[in-house]
Design a protein around this motif. Structure first.
Motif, short mmCIF file in Angstrom:
data_model
loop_
_atom_site.label_atom_id
_atom_site.label_comp_id
_atom_site.label_asym_id
_atom_site.label_seq_id
_atom_site.Cartn_x
_atom_site.Cartn_y
_atom_site.Cartn_z
N ALA A 36 0.75 -1.19 0.10
CA ALA A 36 -0.05 -0.02 -0.07
C ALA A 36 0.93 1.43 0.00
O ALA A 36 1.84 1.44 0.90
N GLY A 37 0.67 2.02 -0.88
CA GLY A 37 1.50 3.33 -1.11
C GLY A 37 2.89 3.09 -1.54
O GLY A 37 3.56 4.08 -1.30
N LYS A 38 3.20 2.31 -1.94
CA LYS A 38 4.44 1.83 -2.43
C LYS A 38 4.53 1.64 -3.79
O LYS A 38 3.47 1.19 -4.47
N GLY A 39 5.61 1.46 -4.44
CA GLY A 39 5.66 0.93 -5.84
C GLY A 39 5.88 -0.57 -6.26
O GLY A 39 6.05 -1.21 -5.07
N LEU A 40 6.04 -0.92 -7.29
CA LEU A 40 6.05 -2.24 -7.68
C LEU A 40 7.46 -2.75 -7.15
O LEU A 40 8.59 -2.14 -7.40
N GLU A 41 7.54 -3.87 -6.61
CA GLU A 41 8.72 -4.70 -6.07
C GLU A 41 8.75 -6.01 -6.88
O GLU A 41 7.98 -6.82 -6.46
N TRP A 42 10.03 -6.39 -7.36
CA TRP A 42 9.98 -7.60 -8.00
C TRP A 42 10.35 -8.84 -6.91
O TRP A 42 11.03 -8.36 -5.97
N VAL A 43 9.68 -9.99 -6.80
CA VAL A 43 10.03 -10.73 -6.05
C VAL A 43 10.60 -12.13 -6.49
O VAL A 43 11.60 -12.44 -5.97
N SER A 44 10.42 -12.65 -7.66
CA SER A 44 11.06 -13.99 -8.14
C SER A 44 10.84 -14.04 -9.49
O SER A 44 9.61 -13.62 -10.02
N ASP A 45 11.35 -14.56 -10.28
CA ASP A 45 11.40 -15.44 -11.64
C ASP A 45 11.76 -16.63 -11.70
O ASP A 45 12.61 -17.27 -11.06
N ILE A 46 11.01 -17.43 -12.70
CA ILE A 46 11.34 -18.95 -13.05
C ILE A 46 11.49 -18.88 -14.46
O ILE A 46 10.70 -18.33 -15.30
N ALA A 47 12.50 -19.55 -15.15
CA ALA A 47 12.61 -19.85 -16.38
C ALA A 47 11.47 -20.59 -16.95
O ALA A 47 10.76 -21.34 -16.36
N SER A 48 11.55 -20.43 -18.31
CA SER A 48 10.34 -21.46 -18.92
C SER A 48 10.38 -22.96 -18.91
O SER A 48 9.15 -23.21 -18.61
N ASP A 49 11.56 -23.62 -18.28
CA ASP A 49 11.48 -24.98 -18.16
C ASP A 49 11.61 -25.16 -16.77
O ASP A 49 11.99 -26.35 -16.35
N GLY A 50 11.87 -24.15 -15.99
CA GLY A 50 11.90 -24.29 -14.56
C GLY A 50 13.22 -24.56 -13.89
O GLY A 50 13.29 -24.70 -12.78
N THR A 51 14.40 -24.46 -14.65
CA THR A 51 15.68 -24.95 -14.37
C THR A 51 16.52 -23.57 -13.73
O THR A 51 17.38 -24.14 -13.06
N THR A 52 15.99 -22.70 -13.86
CA THR A 52 16.65 -21.50 -13.27
C THR A 52 15.51 -20.54 -12.64
O THR A 52 14.40 -20.35 -13.00
N THR A 53 15.92 -20.33 -11.47
CA THR A 53 14.99 -19.38 -10.59
C THR A 53 15.96 -18.05 -9.84
O THR A 53 17.20 -18.35 -9.56
N TYR A 54 15.17 -16.99 -9.68
CA TYR A 54 15.77 -15.98 -9.04
C TYR A 54 15.05 -15.41 -8.09
O TYR A 54 13.64 -15.31 -8.28
N TYR A 55 15.56 -14.73 -6.83
CA TYR A 55 14.67 -14.16 -6.03
C TYR A 55 15.39 -12.80 -5.40
O TYR A 55 16.24 -12.69 -5.52
N ALA A 56 14.32 -11.99 -5.26
CA ALA A 56 14.93 -10.72 -4.51
C ALA A 56 15.57 -11.27 -2.88
O ALA A 56 15.17 -12.42 -2.52
N GLU A 57 16.23 -10.34 -2.57
CA GLU A 57 17.16 -10.66 -1.52
C GLU A 57 16.18 -10.87 -0.17
O GLU A 57 16.26 -11.81 0.52
N PHE A 58 14.87 -10.11 -0.17
CA PHE A 58 13.87 -10.24 0.78
C PHE A 58 13.27 -11.68 0.74
O PHE A 58 12.60 -12.20 1.87
#
Length: 123
Positions: free
Chosen positions: A41-63
């Motif tokens: 609420a009242g904040k900007g968009l914050e990226w959380v996580s990504d997953i590649a199309s084949d599921g083999t690569t994932t990334y996460y925000a530090e939090f």
């Protein structure tokens, strides 16, 4: 027509868990990386996580490292976000988003968004 429909949000106490789901349709799901992004609420968009199309690569925000887990089911056209040890600071609307290509990223653009699901962490 691309559709991304999130579900699984709700209210939980600190330390609790939730699993978000995003059902995708209208595009070839298995060819696109997928993301979760949140907005408090009242904040900007914050990226959380990504997953590649084949599921083999994932990334996460530090939090999210060590607490959240992203996964996908290409047969069922669904991406998930398991969230453990939730904190009040995790309170936000969580959005599922489609990447333009197959590669997971920590930055970059999205081509489609869902309508979001509210997560509230409070005692």
């Amino acid at each position: 027509q691309v559709q991304l429909v999130e579900s699984g949000g709700g209210s939980v106490q600190p330390g609790g868990s939730l699993t978000l789901s995003c059902a995708a349709s209208g595009f070839t799901f298995s060819r696109h990386a997928m993301s979760w992004v949140r907005q408090g609420a009242g904040k900007g968009l914050e990226w959380v996580s990504d997953i590649a199309s084949d599921g083999t690569t994932t990334y996460y925000a530090e939090f999210a490292e060590g607490r959240f887990n992203i996964s996908r089911d290409n047969a069922g056209n669904t991406v998930y976000l398991l969230m453990d040890f939730l904190k009040p600071s995790d309170t936000a609307v969580y959005y599922c988003a489609q990447r333009p290509g197959p590669f997971a990223e920590k930055v970059g653009d999205f081509v489609s968004w869902g309508q979001g699901t509210q997560v509230t962490v409070s005692s």
